[in-house]
Design a protein around this motif. Structure first.
Motif, PDB file in Angstrom:
ATOM      1  N   PRO A   5      48.344 -17.502  40.312  1.00 50.01           N
ATOM      2  CA  PRO A   5      48.557 -18.040  38.962  1.00 50.01           C
ATOM      3  C   PRO A   5      47.944 -19.429  38.830  1.00 50.01           C
ATOM      4  CG  PRO A   5      50.633 -17.334  39.967  1.00 50.01           C
ATOM      5  CD  PRO A   5      49.596 -17.313  41.041  1.00 50.01           C
ATOM      6  N   MET A   7      48.419 -22.310  36.199  1.00 45.19           N
ATOM      7  CA  MET A   7      49.148 -22.712  35.002  1.00 45.19           C
ATOM      8  C   MET A   7      48.647 -24.031  34.426  1.00 45.19           C
ATOM      9  SD  MET A   7      50.824 -19.982  34.979  1.00 45.19           S
ATOM     10  CE  MET A   7      51.850 -20.115  33.519  1.00 45.19           C
ATOM     11  N   THR A   8      47.866 -24.776  35.211  1.00 47.54           N
ATOM     12  CA  THR A   8      47.222 -25.968  34.648  1.00 47.54           C
ATOM     13  C   THR A   8      45.787 -26.001  35.173  1.00 47.54           C
ATOM     14  OG1 THR A   8      47.953 -27.302  36.519  1.00 47.54           O
ATOM     15  CG2 THR A   8      49.311 -27.387  34.551  1.00 47.54           C
ATOM     16  N   LEU A  28      41.113 -25.968  24.004  1.00 51.81           N
ATOM     17  CA  LEU A  28      42.442 -26.448  23.638  1.00 51.81           C
ATOM     18  C   LEU A  28      43.352 -26.474  24.855  1.00 51.81           C
ATOM     19  CD1 LEU A  28      42.810 -24.200  20.443  1.00 51.81           C
ATOM     20  CD2 LEU A  28      41.896 -26.525  20.548  1.00 51.81           C
ATOM     21  N   VAL A  31      50.028 -28.127  24.473  1.00 53.86           N
ATOM     22  CA  VAL A  31      51.078 -27.140  24.711  1.00 53.86           C
ATOM     23  C   VAL A  31      51.239 -26.205  23.499  1.00 53.86           C
ATOM     24  CG1 VAL A  31      52.931 -28.687  23.961  1.00 53.86           C
ATOM     25  CG2 VAL A  31      53.455 -26.807  25.526  1.00 53.86           C
ATOM     26  N   SER A  32      50.976 -26.696  22.290  1.00 54.35           N
ATOM     27  CA  SER A  32      51.142 -25.817  21.127  1.00 54.35           C
ATOM     28  C   SER A  32      50.102 -24.698  21.146  1.00 54.35           C
ATOM     29  CB  SER A  32      51.052 -26.620  19.822  1.00 54.35           C
ATOM     30  OG  SER A  32      49.741 -27.068  19.590  1.00 54.35           O
ATOM     31  N   SER A  33      48.876 -25.028  21.548  1.00 57.52           N
ATOM     32  CA  SER A  33      47.833 -24.005  21.618  1.00 57.52           C
ATOM     33  C   SER A  33      48.178 -22.956  22.669  1.00 57.52           C
ATOM     34  CB  SER A  33      46.490 -24.637  21.988  1.00 57.52           C
ATOM     35  OG  SER A  33      46.164 -25.647  21.074  1.00 57.52           O
ATOM     36  N   ALA A  35      51.379 -22.341  24.013  1.00 60.20           N
ATOM     37  CA  ALA A  35      52.635 -21.630  23.730  1.00 60.20           C
ATOM     38  C   ALA A  35      52.438 -20.584  22.639  1.00 60.20           C
ATOM     39  CB  ALA A  35      53.714 -22.624  23.318  1.00 60.20           C
ATOM     40  N   ARG A  37      49.937 -18.735  22.140  1.00 54.91           N
ATOM     41  CA  ARG A  37      49.114 -17.595  22.545  1.00 54.91           C
ATOM     42  C   ARG A  37      49.741 -16.910  23.758  1.00 54.91           C
ATOM     43  NH1 ARG A  37      45.932 -21.410  20.335  1.00 54.91           N
ATOM     44  NH2 ARG A  37      44.255 -20.802  18.924  1.00 54.91           N
ATOM     45  N   TRP A  49      59.405 -17.554  28.626  1.00 55.39           N
ATOM     46  CA  TRP A  49      58.216 -17.820  27.813  1.00 55.39           C
ATOM     47  C   TRP A  49      57.174 -18.621  28.590  1.00 55.39           C
ATOM     48  CZ3 TRP A  49      58.915 -19.717  22.036  1.00 55.39           C
ATOM     49  CH2 TRP A  49      57.658 -19.856  21.432  1.00 55.39           C
ATOM     50  N   ALA A  50      57.637 -19.711  29.243  1.00 55.39           N
ATOM     51  CA  ALA A  50      56.699 -20.654  29.876  1.00 55.39           C
ATOM     52  C   ALA A  50      55.827 -19.982  30.931  1.00 55.39           C
ATOM     53  CB  ALA A  50      57.477 -21.813  30.498  1.00 55.39           C
ATOM     54  N   GLU A  51      56.329 -18.919  31.539  1.00 58.56           N
ATOM     55  CA  GLU A  51      55.549 -18.234  32.574  1.00 58.56           C
ATOM     56  C   GLU A  51      54.365 -17.466  31.983  1.00 58.56           C
ATOM     57  OE1 GLU A  51      58.124 -15.624  34.799  1.00 58.56           O
ATOM     58  OE2 GLU A  51      59.737 -17.099  34.625  1.00 58.56           O
ATOM     59  N   MET A  53      52.304 -18.567  29.483  1.00 60.09           N
ATOM     60  CA  MET A  53      51.340 -19.397  28.754  1.00 60.09           C
ATOM     61  C   MET A  53      50.026 -19.501  29.528  1.00 60.09           C
ATOM     62  SD  MET A  53      54.036 -22.204  27.228  1.00 60.09           S
ATOM     63  CE  MET A  53      53.149 -23.573  27.797  1.00 60.09           C
ATOM     64  N   LEU A  96      49.701 -13.158  32.433  1.00 57.88           N
ATOM     65  CA  LEU A  96      50.741 -13.043  33.461  1.00 57.88           C
ATOM     66  C   LEU A  96      50.575 -14.127  34.523  1.00 57.88           C
ATOM     67  CD1 LEU A  96      50.923  -9.161  33.943  1.00 57.88           C
ATOM     68  CD2 LEU A  96      52.303 -10.621  32.474  1.00 57.88           C
TER      69      LEU A  96
ATOM     70  N   THR C   2      54.294 -20.866  40.104  1.00 57.34           N
ATOM     71  CA  THR C   2      54.354 -22.314  39.878  1.00 57.34           C
ATOM     72  C   THR C   2      53.818 -22.594  38.485  1.00 57.34           C
ATOM     73  OG1 THR C   2      52.126 -22.617  40.674  1.00 57.34           O
ATOM     74  CG2 THR C   2      53.884 -22.885  42.292  1.00 57.34           C
ATOM     75  N   PHE C   3      54.502 -23.400  37.783  1.00 55.28           N
ATOM     76  CA  PHE C   3      53.872 -23.872  36.556  1.00 55.28           C
ATOM     77  C   PHE C   3      54.311 -25.294  36.274  1.00 55.28           C
ATOM     78  CE2 PHE C   3      57.711 -21.881  35.009  1.00 55.28           C
ATOM     79  CZ  PHE C   3      58.164 -22.739  34.044  1.00 55.28           C
ATOM     80  N   ASN C  56      46.759 -21.696  16.167  1.00 54.00           N
ATOM     81  CA  ASN C  56      47.701 -22.814  15.969  1.00 54.00           C
ATOM     82  C   ASN C  56      48.032 -23.009  14.489  1.00 54.00           C
ATOM     83  OD1 ASN C  56      46.514 -23.188  18.520  1.00 54.00           O
ATOM     84  ND2 ASN C  56      47.024 -25.365  18.508  1.00 54.00           N
ATOM     85  N   LEU C  73      60.191 -26.044  25.051  1.00 55.92           N
ATOM     86  CA  LEU C  73      58.803 -25.884  25.487  1.00 55.92           C
ATOM     87  C   LEU C  73      57.900 -26.915  24.843  1.00 55.92           C
ATOM     88  CD1 LEU C  73      58.051 -22.054  25.484  1.00 55.92           C
ATOM     89  CD2 LEU C  73      57.989 -23.607  27.422  1.00 55.92           C
ATOM     90  N   LEU C  74      58.226 -27.334  23.663  1.00 51.76           N
ATOM     91  CA  LEU C  74      57.413 -28.360  23.013  1.00 51.76           C
ATOM     92  C   LEU C  74      58.248 -29.179  22.047  1.00 51.76           C
ATOM     93  CD1 LEU C  74      56.792 -27.144  19.964  1.00 51.76           C
ATOM     94  CD2 LEU C  74      54.992 -25.913  21.143  1.00 51.76           C
ATOM     95  N   VAL C  79      53.060 -30.631  17.843  1.00 50.13           N
ATOM     96  CA  VAL C  79      52.597 -29.719  16.792  1.00 50.13           C
ATOM     97  C   VAL C  79      52.397 -30.425  15.454  1.00 50.13           C
ATOM     98  CG1 VAL C  79      53.461 -27.579  17.785  1.00 50.13           C
ATOM     99  CG2 VAL C  79      55.002 -29.006  16.440  1.00 50.13           C
ATOM    100  N   ASP C  82      49.212 -29.630  13.790  1.00 50.91           N
ATOM    101  CA  ASP C  82      49.160 -28.232  13.343  1.00 50.91           C
ATOM    102  C   ASP C  82      49.779 -28.082  11.950  1.00 50.91           C
ATOM    103  OD1 ASP C  82      48.023 -27.654  15.763  1.00 50.91           O
ATOM    104  OD2 ASP C  82      49.818 -26.764  16.647  1.00 50.91           O
TER     105      ASP C  82
END
Lengths: 504, 110, 427
Positions: A5, A7-8, A28, A31-33, A35, A37, A49-51, A53, A96, C2-3, C56, C73-74, C79, C82
Motif C-alpha cells: 500500500p 498511502m502517501t 491533487l 485530503v478533500s480530493s 477522500a 474519490r 474510509w481512510a484505508e 483513499m 485498496l 499503514t496510512f 471535488n 477525516l477532514l 474543503v 471546494d
C-alpha cells in the motif's frame, strides 16, 4: 510478490507527476480530493474510509499523459487505480492500497461522429446521456443505457463490461464498443478491437483482444479512447406492464414473450413479490395496486413506427396469456420512463418496526438461466430473511430479472436482489456479516450454473473469493495474463484475488 | 400567477390514510409521518416545493421519452387491475433440466 | 496497513472545533442521505463540474465532506476552496432522484444549496472566507448596495443614487405594492429596470418604490454572511411595514428566492408580505389584455432559463408564453428540462471569486445558443446577463432581457444602459 500500500507520496513523485501533467490543478494531493474519490455507490465500510483513499489524484487529458504516469508508477512501484464516473455498483474504482488515482473525467471529448460508417469516437470521461444529447441532431443514438445512464461514463462501462436496459435489442457495452485505446500496465498505448480496424465490428484476425480487456476492472490498464456504435434513433417506443397474482405465471409469461420472435423487443423485466412490496412503500404507480398483485412483467419495444405498432398488438396478447392483467397506459408511459431513477433510487430503507432509515444499496447482479430463476429466488429470499433477522441493519428490496443476452431476449437474465444496508451502523462484525451475506447469495448463483455478476464485476468482497471457482481452469489463464501484462502488479492491486498471480 | 403568502405555504391540511405506511394529502401520496423522525427526519417543506417536484418529475418523464424515441405509442387500453388476476393458459412450459448447466470441474495444470 | 494519519483534524479543538461540530450535527443527515446513495445523477447537470470535471466540485462531494468531517477525516479548512465552486443554481437538487422521485413523498429532499451556504457561513465564522467575498460584503454593508460597478472614479453608489435609474419615470415612493429593484438592475443594466417599470405603468399596475432601499441581503446569504443578510432583511421588512407595503414585485430571480425562502426562514409567520415574480405578472398582464404587444420584433431568439426561476422555482411556462406573444419574433426553444444543465455561471458569488469559471460556463451556454442559429439569447435574470453578454459579444450573439423585448414590442422607449451589452458593443 504483491504491491505494498502507498498511502502517501513524497514531493519528488508529486513533482514528476506535475511535470507530466503540465497543467495547474491537475495533480491533487489535498485530503478533500483523496477522500472524495474513495467510494462508489456499492456498500462501503464507512468505518474504514481512510484505508480506501488514494495517495494522489491526477486528472489527465491525453493518453500520453496516462502512459507516462503508468511508467512512473512502474518505476517506483506505486499502485494505480483508474476512476471514471465512480458510479459502479462494484468497487472497481475504490483504491485498496492507496497509490495514484487516474481520474479520466476530463477526457470527455467527442473526437469524431462518422455518419457514413456509423461510429462515434469519444474519450472515456463522457456520459452516455450527454453524448446522446449531442447525437440527437444527427438522428443517431448510442443505446448503452444502464440505470446509471444519466451519470456513468464510457470508461467505466468498458471497465465493468456493462449491461444495458435495451440490450436485447441493441446489445450491451461489449457489443456497442467497436474498438478502444488502452494504456497497458507497463505504459504502452494500444488499440484493441475484434481484430484490427478502428471501425471494424467483426474480424477473425488474431486473438479477440477487445474481449480480453472488456471488463478489466482497472486491473489491465486504463482506457483512453473508444469508438462506439451508432444506431438509427428509434422512431417509436412502446411499453406495457402486466400484473400477476402468481410469480410462476409471470415467469412463464416472460418465456412466451422472449421466444415470440418479436425483433423490436428491447427488454423484459420481471418483478417478484418482495419487489412489489418494496414499490408499494413509495412508488405512486404501485401504492394503489390491489393486494392480489404480487408480480409484474414489464416490456418495451423500440424501432420504426410500423414495426412497433404491429408488434405491440402481439405483445399485448402475450402479456395476458398466462393470466396477466394490463396495468394501463399511464403506468406504461410513466414507469418505463422512470427506469433509470427508480431502478437506482435506494435510500429509504425500513427497519423491522417499519420506520424509515437511510440505507445504501447493494445490487447483486447474477446472470441466471430462465429455468433456475424460481429456485434461486426462493433461496436468495431465505438468505436475506436470515441476515435481516440477525443484524437488523439490512432490508430486502426484492428481485428484478432483466433480459440479459445481446440482440436476443431469451436464455439468460440479469437477476438482481436489492439489499439495503444501513452503513452508518457498520462495524467490523456487521461488515464481516455483510460479506458472508453477499457470499452466500453469490454461491447460490454458482450452484445453479449461473455467473455471479452480469455487469457490475466481481471485485467486491464476497464475490472476489469466488471468481476462481466460477472461472474453473480459466482462472489459471487469467493469472498468467495478469502477471505477463502487469509484471509489477501496479494496476488496481488487491482486486479479485489477482495477487495470486504473483505468489510463487 | 403564483402569489407567495406565508400562511398558504406552511399550513398543511389533514391527511387521510390509504395503506400501511402511506397517507394522501392534497391529492398527493406521502409517507405516513409516523414512520419518519426516528432515523430519518422530514423537512418543513412549503407547498410550492412539493408541487414543483411533482411537476418537474412529470416533465422529466416526458423528456425521457423524447430523448429515446421520436414518438411514444401506447396500447390505448384501460387498466384491468379491478378484474382481479386472469386465468393462465395451462399450456406446458420447459422445466429445469436434471443435468446441471454448470461447467465440469476444471482439470488444473498443477 | 499503514496510512498517514497526520492530516487528521481530530486533534484540532477549541471553539473553532465546536463551530464545525455544530455544522456537522445540523447537516449530517442531508449529507449522509446523498453520500450513502452515491448515484451522482447531479454530476452531469452541475454547471461548474461540467467545465472543471473535478469531482471535488460535485454536489456529491459537498455532502460527502460533511460525513468526512464527522469521521475526522477532514476539516472545513481542507474543503473551503471546494465550496466556492457553486453557483447555487439548484440543478443538482432537482436532478437528484432523492428529490425528483421521492422528495415530495417523504417530505425530505436533497438540499445542496443550503449545505453550500452553511459551509460558507462556517468559513466566515472561522475566518476562512475568500478575500473577494470579504471585500464585496464589506462594501455592500457600507454602501447598502452591492458594488456592482466598483467604487472608484466617482462611481455613484448608495442611497443618493439607488433610484437614479428611474429618472423621468415619476414613480411614487411607497404604496401597497412596490417594485423591489435589485442592485445589478439599479446600477448596472438599468435598461432592464426602466423597461420593467414602464411596462407596468403602461399596463396600469399601480406600484411604488421602496422608501430606503437596501440590498435584499441575498448575495450575503449566498456567500455565507448570515448576520449581514439578516440585518438587511430586517431593515427592508421594517421599511416596507413603515410605508404600508403589502405586496412586493420581485423583478429579479435572486431576490425572489431570497424573499420566498430566506425571509420566511428569518421571520416565520411574521412574514406577512405577499411576493410576486415579474415574469409571471407580465405574462398575466398580456393574457388578460392589460398589456398589448403590437410592434413586431423581427428577430430569431432562444431563451435562457434563469436557474433560480427554472431549476429552483419551476417558473418556465410564463417566459415562453411571453416570447410566443411577441409578434414577428421567431422563438427557437430549448425545453426547460434540458436547461437544468445550463447556467450562465453568474450566481452564488462565483464571478467574484472564480471569474474564469463563470466565463467558461457562459461560453458553453452561448455556444449552445449559437448552434440554434439565432440572433439573440434572451434571459430573465439581470445577473446572468452580464456574463452572457460578455460571452455573447465574443460569439456574435446579442443578449437581452425578456422585459426589454416586451417593452420594445409594447412601443416603449426604454432608455438606460444595457450593461455588458453596451460595453461590449462599444469595444
Amino acid at each position: 510478490m504483491t504491491t505494498a500500500p502507498v498511502m502517501t507520496v513524497d514531493a519528488a513523485i508529486v513533482a514528476e507527476l506535475e511535470a507530466i501533467m503540465n497543467e495547474p490543478g491537475s495533480v491533487l494531493t489535498g485530503v478533500s480530493s483523496r477522500a472524495n474519490r474513495a467510494r462508489v455507490p456499492a456498500p462501503f465500510p464507512l468505518h474504514r474510509w481512510a484505508e480506501h483513499m488514494p495517495a494522489v489524484v491526477v486528472l489527465p487529458r491525453t493518453a500520453e499523459q496516462v502512459s507516462e504516469i503508468i511508467k512512473l508508477a512502474n518505476r517506483v512501484k506505486i499502485p494505480v487505480v483508474p476512476r471514471a464516473g465512480g458510479t459502479g455498483l462494484n468497487d472497481g474504482a475504490v483504491p485498496l492500497r492507496g497509490g495514484i488515482m487516474v481520474d479520466v473525467k476530463r477526457m470527455n471529448q467527442i473526437h469524431e461522429v462518422d455518419l457514413a460508417d456509423r461510429t462515434v469516437t469519444v474519450g472515456p470521461g463522457i456520459n452516455m446521456l450527454k453524448l446522446n444529447e449531442e447525437l440527437k441532431k444527427y438522428g443517431v443514438f448510442y443505446p448503452d443505457t444502464p440505470a446509471s445512464y444519466p451519470c456513468s461514463l464510457v470508461g467505466g462501462r468498458i471497465a465493468c463490461s456493462g449491461w444495458s436496459l435495451l440490450g436485447s435489442r441493441f446489445g450491451h457495452t461489449r457489443d456497442l464498443v467497436v474498438s478502444f485505446e488502452i494504456v497497458l500496465p507497463t505504459g504502452e498505448i494500444i488499440r484493441v478491437g475484434d481484430g484490427g480496424g478502428k471501425k471494424v465490428r467483426k474480424s477473425s484476425t488474431g486473438y479477440h483482444l477487445k474481449h480480453l480487456f472488456m471488463g478489466h476492472q482497472g486491473t489491465l490498464g486504463i482506457v483512453t479512447e473508444a469508438t462506439l456504435e451508432l444506431v438509427p434513433r428509434p422512431e417509436a417506443e412502446f411499453a406495457a406492464f402486466f400484473a400477476f397474482d402468481d410469480f410462476g405465471n409471470a415467469h412463464r409469461t416472460v418465456y412466451g414473450i422472449v421466444t415470440s420472435g418479436i425483433a423490436t423487443l428491447a427488454g423484459t423485466v420481471l418483478f417478484d413479490e418482495k419487489k412489489i412490496e418494496y414499490l408499494r412503500r413509495d412508488d405512486e404507480a404501485f401504492i394503489p395496486m390491489p393486494p392480489w398483485v404480487n408480480s409484474i412483467v414489464a416490456t418495451a419495444l423500440y424501432g420504426t413506427k410500423p414495426e412497433v405498432r404491429e408488434a405491440s398488438k402481439l405483445l399485448m396478447d402475450l402479456g395476458r396469456k398466462e393470466g396477466g392483467r394490463y396495468t394501463g397506459d399511464e403506468m406504461a408511459v410513466g414507469d418505463w420512463a422512470s427506469r433509470h431513477d427508480r431502478y437506482a433510487n435506494p435510500l429509504h430503507g425500513r427497519l423491522k418496526d417499519g420506520t424509515v432509515a437511510p440505507m445504501s444499496w447493494h445490487c447483486e447482479d447474477a446472470s441466471l438461466n430462465w429455468t433456475v430463476i424460481p429456485k434461486v429466488r426462493e433461496e436468495w429470499t431465505a438468505i436475506a430473511d436470515r441476515y435481516i433477522d440477525k443484524f437488523g441493519i439490512f432490508d430486502n428490496w426484492g428481485i428484478y430479472c432483466y433480459t440479459n443476452a445481446a440482440y436476443k431476449p431469451w436464455g439468460d437474465y440479469l437477476a438482481e436482489i436489492d439489499i439495503g444496508i444501513w452503513e452508518e451502523k457498520l462495524d467490523d462484525e456487521s461488515w464481516a456479516g455483510w460479506v458472508d451475506f453477499k457470499s452466500e447469495i453469490a454461491k447460490v448463483s454458482l450452484k445453479y450454473g449461473g455467473s455471479i455478476t452480469a455487469c457490475h464485476g466481481s471485485t467486491r468482497a464476497g464475490d472476489a473469493e469466488l471468481v476462481s471457482e466460477e472461472m474453473g481452469g480459466g482462472w489459471d489463464v487469467m493469472l498468467k495474463i495478469k502477471r505477463t501484462l502487469d509484471p509489477n502488479n501496479i494496476m488496481n492491486p488487491g482486486k479479485q484475488m489477482l495477487d495470486q498471480a504473483y505468489e510463487s | 400567477m403564483r402569489r407567495f403568502v406565508y400562511m398558504q405555504q406552511y399550513v398543511r391540511p389533514e391527511a387521510t390514510r390509504v395503506s400501511d405506511g402511506v397517507v394522501i394529502r392534497l391529492k398527493h401520496y406521502e409517507v405516513d409521518p409516523e414512520l419518519m423522525g426516528q432515523q430519518f427526519d422530514q423537512q418543513d417543506m412549503p407547498a410550492w416545493d412539493t408541487l414543483r417536484i411533482v411537476d418537474d418529475r412529470n416533465d422529466h418523464l416526458n423528456w425521457m421519452h423524447e430523448h429515446f424515441a421520436d414518438e411514444t405509442l401506447v396500447a390505448g387500453q384501460e387498466a384491468e387491475l379491478d378484474l382481479g388476476a386472469g386465468q393462465p393458459s395451462g399450456e406446458p412450459y420447459p422445466t429445469l433440466s436434471e443435468v446441471s448447466a454448470r461447467h465440469p470441474k476444471p482439470i488444473l495444470p498443477y | 496497513m499503514t496510512f498517514d494519519d497526520s492530516t487528521s483534524p481530530a486533534s484540532r479543538a477549541g471553539q473553532d472545533g465546536q463551530l464545525q461540530r455544530e455544522f456537522v450535527e445540523r447537516w449530517r443527515q442531508n449529507g449522509y442521505n446523498c453520500f450513502s446513495s452515491g448515484h451522482k445523477f447531479c454530476r452531469e447537470v452541475c454547471p461548474v463540474t461540467q467545465v472543471t470535471r473535478n469531482e471535488n466540485h460535485t454536489p456529491t462531494a459537498f455532502h460527502a465532506n460533511i460525513i468526512a468531517m464527522d469521521k475526522d477525516l477532514l476539516d472545513i479548512e481542507d474543503v473551503a476552496d471546494d465550496y466556492v465552486h457553486c453557483t447555487q443554481c439548484g440543478a443538482c437538487e432537482i436532478r437528484c432522484p432523492n428529490t425528483l422521485f421521492v422528495g415530495d413523498f417523504y417530505q425530505a429532499r436533497t438540499e445542496t444549496v443550503k449545505v453550500v451556504r452553511a459551509a460558507r457561513a462556517l468559513m466566515v465564522d472561522k475566518g476562512l472566507d475568500r478575500d473577494g467575498w470579504k471585500l464585496w460584503n464589506r462594501l455592500t454593508n457600507d454602501l447598502k448596495n452591492e458594488p456592482v460597478l466598483g467604487t472608484g472614479d466617482g462611481q455613484p453608489n448608495g442611497q443618493d443614487h439607488v433610484r437614479d435609474w428611474a429618472e423621468g419615470l415619476q414613480i411614487p415612493i411607497g404604496g401597497e405594492t412596490i417594485m423591489f429593484v435589485d442592485c445589478e438592475a439599479a446600477f448596472y443594466r438599468t435598461s432592464n429596470t426602466r423597461a420593467t417599470a414602464q411596462v407596468l405603468q403602461q399596463a396600469g399596475v399601480e406600484f411604488g418604490l421602496m422608501n430606503e432601499q437596501w440590498c435584499c441581503g441575498g448575495p450575503a446569504a449566498e456567500m455565507g454572511y448570515v448576520e449581514q443578510s439578516r440585518a438587511f432583511a430586517e431593515h427592508n421588512l421594517a421599511d416596507w411595514r413603515a410605508s404600508g407595503v403589502k405586496r412586493v414585485i420581485a423583478i429579479e430571480p435572486h431576490d425572489y428566492i431570497h424573499f420566498t425562502e430566506d425571509y420566511p426562514a428569518y421571520f416565520g409567520m411574521d412574514f406577512d408580505i405577499e411576493v410576486v415574480q415579474i415574469i409571471e405578472l407580465v405574462a398575466e398582464l398580456i393574457k388578460n389584455g392589460q398589456l398589448k404587444l403590437e410592434r413586431p420584433i423581427n428577430k430569431t431568439v432562444t431563451y435562457h432559463d434563469p436557474c433560480r426561476l427554472n431549476k429552483r422555482k419551476g417558473i418556465h411556462e410564463a417566459p415562453r408564453f411571453i416570447l410566443n406573444s411577441i409578434p414577428g419574433l421567431i422563438f427557437k426553444d430549448v425545453d426547460h428540462v434540458t436547461q437544468w444543465s445550463y447556467c450562465s455561471g453568474g450566481g452564488g458569488g462565483l464571478p467574484i471569486e472564480k471569474p474564469e469559471i463563470t466565463e467558461a460556463i457562459s461560453d458553453v451556454r452561448v455556444a449552445r445558443a449559437k448552434e440554434l442559429d439565432v440572433d439573440m439569447l434572451v434571459s430573465a435574470c439581470v445577473w446572468s446577463e452580464r456574463p452572457l453578454a460578455t460571452a455573447g459579444h465574443k460569439a456574435g450573439i446579442e443578449v437581452a432581457d425578456i422585459i426589454e423585448l416586451v417593452a420594445e414590442s409594447a412601443g416603449i422607449e426604454v432608455g438606460g444602459r444595457r450593461g455588458a451589452s453596451d460595453l461590449e458593443a462599444a469595444r
